[in-house]
Scaffold this motif. Sequence first.
Motif, PDB file in Angstrom:
ATOM      1  N   ILE A 196       0.860  -1.174   0.000  1.00  0.00           N
ATOM      2  CA  ILE A 196       0.000   0.000   0.000  1.00  0.00           C
ATOM      3  C   ILE A 196       0.900   1.228   0.000  1.00  0.00           C
ATOM      4  N   ARG A 197       0.739   2.046  -1.031  1.00  0.00           N
ATOM      5  CA  ARG A 197       1.634   3.184  -1.190  1.00  0.00           C
ATOM      6  C   ARG A 197       1.221   4.415  -0.409  1.00  0.00           C
ATOM      7  N   ASP A 198      -0.077   4.677  -0.339  1.00  0.00           N
ATOM      8  CA  ASP A 198      -0.510   5.834   0.436  1.00  0.00           C
ATOM      9  C   ASP A 198      -1.791   5.505   1.179  1.00  0.00           C
ATOM     10  N   ARG A 199      -2.163   6.388   2.088  1.00  0.00           N
ATOM     11  CA  ARG A 199      -3.295   6.111   2.970  1.00  0.00           C
ATOM     12  C   ARG A 199      -4.608   5.966   2.226  1.00  0.00           C
ATOM     13  N   SER A 200      -4.757   6.578   1.064  1.00  0.00           N
ATOM     14  CA  SER A 200      -6.020   6.511   0.349  1.00  0.00           C
ATOM     15  C   SER A 200      -6.265   5.133  -0.250  1.00  0.00           C
ATOM     16  N   GLU A 201      -5.289   4.253  -0.183  1.00  0.00           N
ATOM     17  CA  GLU A 201      -5.473   2.901  -0.681  1.00  0.00           C
ATOM     18  C   GLU A 201      -6.063   1.983   0.385  1.00  0.00           C
ATOM     19  N   THR A 202      -6.440   2.548   1.506  1.00  0.00           N
ATOM     20  CA  THR A 202      -7.115   1.793   2.555  1.00  0.00           C
ATOM     21  C   THR A 202      -8.487   2.422   2.801  1.00  0.00           C
ATOM     22  N   LEU A 203      -9.362   1.672   3.417  1.00  0.00           N
ATOM     23  CA  LEU A 203     -10.715   2.158   3.667  1.00  0.00           C
ATOM     24  C   LEU A 203     -10.703   3.402   4.563  1.00  0.00           C
ATOM     25  N   LEU A 204     -10.015   3.325   5.685  1.00  0.00           N
ATOM     26  CA  LEU A 204      -9.973   4.475   6.592  1.00  0.00           C
ATOM     27  C   LEU A 204      -9.161   5.617   6.001  1.00  0.00           C
ATOM     28  N   GLY A 205      -8.146   5.291   5.224  1.00  0.00           N
ATOM     29  CA  GLY A 205      -7.371   6.325   4.538  1.00  0.00           C
ATOM     30  C   GLY A 205      -8.241   7.116   3.578  1.00  0.00           C
ATOM     31  N   ALA A 206      -9.131   6.427   2.885  1.00  0.00           N
ATOM     32  CA  ALA A 206     -10.054   7.102   1.963  1.00  0.00           C
ATOM     33  C   ALA A 206     -11.022   7.993   2.741  1.00  0.00           C
ATOM     34  N   PHE A 207     -11.516   7.493   3.876  1.00  0.00           N
ATOM     35  CA  PHE A 207     -12.378   8.319   4.730  1.00  0.00           C
ATOM     36  C   PHE A 207     -11.628   9.583   5.152  1.00  0.00           C
ATOM     37  N   ASP A 208     -10.391   9.415   5.604  1.00  0.00           N
ATOM     38  CA  ASP A 208      -9.604  10.553   6.086  1.00  0.00           C
ATOM     39  C   ASP A 208      -9.370  11.576   4.978  1.00  0.00           C
ATOM     40  N   LYS A 209      -9.024  11.096   3.797  1.00  0.00           N
ATOM     41  CA  LYS A 209      -8.763  11.987   2.670  1.00  0.00           C
ATOM     42  C   LYS A 209     -10.026  12.769   2.307  1.00  0.00           C
ATOM     43  N   LEU A 228     -16.377   3.003  12.450  1.00  0.00           N
ATOM     44  CA  LEU A 228     -15.853   2.014  11.509  1.00  0.00           C
ATOM     45  C   LEU A 228     -14.473   1.540  11.953  1.00  0.00           C
ATOM     46  N   ALA A 229     -13.624   2.456  12.399  1.00  0.00           N
ATOM     47  CA  ALA A 229     -12.284   2.080  12.878  1.00  0.00           C
ATOM     48  C   ALA A 229     -12.377   1.152  14.082  1.00  0.00           C
ATOM     49  N   ALA A 230     -13.279   1.456  15.002  1.00  0.00           N
ATOM     50  CA  ALA A 230     -13.462   0.594  16.177  1.00  0.00           C
ATOM     51  C   ALA A 230     -13.960  -0.784  15.762  1.00  0.00           C
ATOM     52  N   ASN A 267     -13.309  -6.501  15.361  1.00  0.00           N
ATOM     53  CA  ASN A 267     -13.710  -7.708  14.653  1.00  0.00           C
ATOM     54  C   ASN A 267     -12.641  -8.312  13.766  1.00  0.00           C
ATOM     55  N   TYR A 268     -11.697  -7.504  13.326  1.00  0.00           N
ATOM     56  CA  TYR A 268     -10.650  -8.005  12.438  1.00  0.00           C
ATOM     57  C   TYR A 268      -9.263  -7.903  13.054  1.00  0.00           C
ATOM     58  N   ARG A 269      -9.183  -7.271  14.232  1.00  0.00           N
ATOM     59  CA  ARG A 269      -7.907  -7.095  14.940  1.00  0.00           C
ATOM     60  C   ARG A 269      -6.843  -6.481  14.032  1.00  0.00           C
ATOM     61  N   ARG A 270      -7.290  -5.462  13.307  1.00  0.00           N
ATOM     62  CA  ARG A 270      -6.410  -4.750  12.381  1.00  0.00           C
ATOM     63  C   ARG A 270      -6.704  -3.257  12.513  1.00  0.00           C
ATOM     64  N   SER A 271      -5.792  -2.444  12.029  1.00  0.00           N
ATOM     65  CA  SER A 271      -5.996  -1.003  12.108  1.00  0.00           C
ATOM     66  C   SER A 271      -6.718  -0.444  10.885  1.00  0.00           C
ATOM     67  N   ASP A 272      -6.757  -1.186   9.783  1.00  0.00           N
ATOM     68  CA  ASP A 272      -7.390  -0.711   8.561  1.00  0.00           C
ATOM     69  C   ASP A 272      -7.567  -1.884   7.600  1.00  0.00           C
ATOM     70  N   ILE A 273      -8.286  -1.650   6.522  1.00  0.00           N
ATOM     71  CA  ILE A 273      -8.515  -2.676   5.501  1.00  0.00           C
ATOM     72  C   ILE A 273      -8.135  -2.084   4.152  1.00  0.00           C
ATOM     73  N   MET A 285      -8.226  -1.327   0.284  1.00  0.00           N
ATOM     74  CA  MET A 285      -9.337  -1.229  -0.660  1.00  0.00           C
ATOM     75  C   MET A 285      -9.416  -2.467  -1.551  1.00  0.00           C
ATOM     76  N   LEU A 286      -8.275  -3.030  -1.870  1.00  0.00           N
ATOM     77  CA  LEU A 286      -8.263  -4.207  -2.737  1.00  0.00           C
ATOM     78  C   LEU A 286      -8.936  -5.418  -2.094  1.00  0.00           C
ATOM     79  N   GLU A 287      -9.068  -5.400  -0.771  1.00  0.00           N
ATOM     80  CA  GLU A 287      -9.745  -6.489  -0.070  1.00  0.00           C
ATOM     81  C   GLU A 287     -11.260  -6.361  -0.133  1.00  0.00           C
ATOM     82  N   LEU A 288     -11.743  -5.192  -0.495  1.00  0.00           N
ATOM     83  CA  LEU A 288     -13.179  -4.945  -0.530  1.00  0.00           C
ATOM     84  C   LEU A 288     -13.739  -5.355  -1.888  1.00  0.00           C
ATOM     85  N   THR A 289     -13.927  -6.628  -2.039  1.00  0.00           N
ATOM     86  CA  THR A 289     -14.466  -7.192  -3.268  1.00  0.00           C
ATOM     87  C   THR A 289     -15.980  -7.335  -3.130  1.00  0.00           C
TER      88      THR A 289
END
Length: 75
Positions: A1-14, A42-44, A49-55, A57-61
């Motif tokens: 992942i190159r930048d934050r917008s490539e994650t779900l929460l990164g996209a929210f933040d942007k 969503l972050a909580a 539920n996934y024990r991760r800090s973010d997801i 975007m490529l995982e959102l199929t």
Amino acid sequence: IRDRSETLLGAFDKDDESFKKRIGIDRTLGAYQVRVRARNHLAAFIRKNYRRSDIAMLELTPDYNLLSHIRHVRY
């Protein structure tokens, strides 16, 4: 992942950064606060539920059913 917008929460933040700049022009502070609250819920959910800090975007199929999980969670 190159930048934050490539994650779900990164996209929210942007998107929220862009939204925040428009407060007082064509957006309200209250609407921004609702968006931030939704992002934090969503972050909580992802942490709990996934024990991760973010997801990534490529995982959102189409078969990734995040919304069905969210509907059954109470905070």
